[in-house]
Motif scaffolding. Structure first.
Motif, short mmCIF file in Angstrom:
data_model
loop_
_atom_site.label_atom_id
_atom_site.label_comp_id
_atom_site.label_asym_id
_atom_site.label_seq_id
_atom_site.Cartn_x
_atom_site.Cartn_y
_atom_site.Cartn_z
N LYS A 1 9.63 10.05 0.48
CA LYS A 1 8.49 10.13 -0.43
C LYS A 1 7.17 10.16 0.35
O LYS A 1 6.25 10.91 -0.01
N LEU A 2 7.08 9.38 1.42
CA LEU A 2 5.86 9.40 2.22
C LEU A 2 5.65 10.76 2.87
O LEU A 2 4.51 11.22 3.03
N ALA B 1 0.83 -1.21 0.00
CA ALA B 1 0.00 0.00 0.00
C ALA B 1 0.86 1.26 0.00
O ALA B 1 0.57 2.23 -0.71
N GLN B 2 1.92 1.28 0.79
CA GLN B 2 2.79 2.44 0.83
C GLN B 2 3.49 2.65 -0.52
O GLN B 2 3.61 3.79 -1.00
N LEU B 3 3.93 1.56 -1.12
CA LEU B 3 4.57 1.66 -2.43
C LEU B 3 3.58 2.11 -3.50
O LEU B 3 3.92 2.89 -4.40
N PHE B 4 2.34 1.62 -3.40
CA PHE B 4 1.30 2.03 -4.35
C PHE B 4 1.05 3.53 -4.22
O PHE B 4 0.91 4.24 -5.22
N LEU B 5 0.99 4.02 -2.99
CA LEU B 5 0.73 5.44 -2.75
C LEU B 5 1.79 6.32 -3.38
O LEU B 5 1.46 7.34 -4.02
N VAL B 6 3.06 5.97 -3.23
CA VAL B 6 4.10 6.85 -3.76
C VAL B 6 4.21 6.73 -5.28
O VAL B 6 4.64 7.69 -5.95
N LYS B 7 3.82 5.58 -5.85
CA LYS B 7 3.88 5.44 -7.30
C LYS B 7 2.65 6.00 -7.99
O LYS B 7 2.73 6.55 -9.09
N PHE B 8 1.48 5.86 -7.35
CA PHE B 8 0.23 6.33 -7.94
C PHE B 8 -0.52 7.22 -6.94
O PHE B 8 -1.64 6.89 -6.53
N ASP C 1 2.73 7.52 12.12
CA ASP C 1 2.02 8.73 12.52
C ASP C 1 2.91 9.96 12.36
O ASP C 1 2.46 11.03 11.91
N ARG C 2 4.19 9.82 12.69
CA ARG C 2 5.14 10.93 12.53
C ARG C 2 5.46 11.19 11.07
O ARG C 2 5.75 12.33 10.68
N THR C 3 5.45 10.15 10.25
CA THR C 3 5.94 10.25 8.89
C THR C 3 4.91 10.84 7.93
O THR C 3 5.25 11.66 7.07
N PHE C 4 3.65 10.43 8.07
CA PHE C 4 2.62 10.89 7.15
C PHE C 4 2.12 12.28 7.55
O PHE C 4 1.55 12.45 8.63
#
Length: 328
Positions: free
Chosen positions: A260-261, A149-156, A288-291
């Motif tokens: 990227k996140l 899911a995290q990889l999908f978010l940064v790619k799309f 929580d800190r990253t997003f």
């Protein structure tokens, strides 16, 4: 022995109509205690509803229920989309719920030459959504599905409305130390045989795997064991792909993703089993800190890695709250 690899279901036509009931009959309601479902989807109903999308990656198994804006549910390992049946029972009146099986797990059928790394799973999901006419999704993810899911978010990024993450990989903890013995078994070619043993010895499965990932290991019924274990050990090819799926998590598929996140703005909610020692609570705090768009953490007391199966009400409550906050 092979007969144990075959799921024996009856009443398929009735099961299919039960799973499809969401479109015309509301099956959940909100109470002061949370969200409940009037029906419970079993393995027979899920199997009857399973479809296969013919993609360049292979025949990708998925179950779809409901209508409107789409929500994509990404399962953990060694599970498949059946992990999200309780969430479907509660959310299919609010979303077009889609639960695919990852390549190398579940019932998806892919060629021996198909790579199974997390980034390949991302591309498969994009192709699946294209084939279903879905441009944008709310993602709900667990375990290795959370890494995808995290990889999908940064790619799309334009394809993701919201993201609900439960206990899953993070860049600093992927793969987690407690999963390394499983990956070593995959490299040694023994993981499939160990998983197959669950089918003939469910008590052993509950005392080992079940105790590690469920608050109440008794939730790991014979039906559940067969639904998860049978497809991945059903043939030499499937066993090899089961091993390859796990081996692909070394090296860390999330290496370098944090920056990227931090640039994303998608609304994110983190729902975490508080007693999980595979992905401990610090992983939730890290996310929580990253997003930048994090809407905080909800810890589930006593919950372990796959608390989603034991607490679908919590998943439904948090998903609806997240989707509502996004105005959709």
């Amino acid at each position: 022995m092979n007969r144990r690899f075959l799921l024996k279901f009856s009443g398929i036509a009735l099961a299919a109509s039960t799973l499809g009931a969401c479109a015309s009959h509301p099956e959940f309601h909100s109470t002061s205690a949370g969200i409940t479902a009037a029906q419970v989807t079993d393995a027979a109903a899920w199997r009857a509803a399973r479809r296969f999308a013919p993609l360049s990656f292979g025949k990708i198994a998925y179950v779809e229920r409901g209508s409107g804006d789409a929500a994509l549910f990404l399962h953990g390992a060694p599970l498949n989309g059946f992990q999200w049946r309780g969430a479907f029972d509660r959310l299919c009146n609010a979303r077009r719920c889609i639960a695919p099986d990852f390549m190398g797990l579940g019932y998806s059928e892919v060629p021996e030459s198909q790579p199974l790394a997390a980034e390949d799973q991302v591309d498969m999901l994009a192709a699946l959504l294209d084939s279903l006419g879905v441009s944008q999704v709310d993602i709900v993810a667990s375990d290795s599905g959370g890494a995808v899911a995290q990889l999908f978010l940064v790619k799309f990024p334009q394809r993701v409305r919201t993201l609900l993450l439960t206990n899953c990989d993070t860049e600093p903890n992927s793969p987690p130390p407690k999963v390394m013995p499983v990956l070593e078994m995959a490299r040694a070619g023994t993981l499939a045989a160990s998983t197959a043993a669950w089918i003939s010895d469910p008590a052993m499965a509950r005392s080992t795997f079940g105790a590690a990932v469920f608050q109440n290991p008794e939730v790991l019924t014979q039906e559940l064991i067969e639904t998860y274990a049978s497809p991945v050990v059903s043939s030499p090819k499937r066993q090899a792909q089961y091993h390859d799926f796990h081996k692909a998590f070394v090296p860390n598929p999330l290496a370098g993703i944090e920056a990227k996140l931090r640039r994303t703005r998608v609304p994110v909610r983190i729902v975490w089993g508080e007693s999980d020692d595979i992905f401990p609570n610090e992983d939730a705090h890290y996310l929580d800190r990253t997003f930048p768009g994090s809407q905080g953490i909800r810890f589930v007391p006593g919950g372990k890695l796959f608390f989603q199966e034991e607490n679908p009400d919590i998943i439904a409550e948090e998903a609806l709250r997240l989707w509502s906050s996004h105005g959709s």
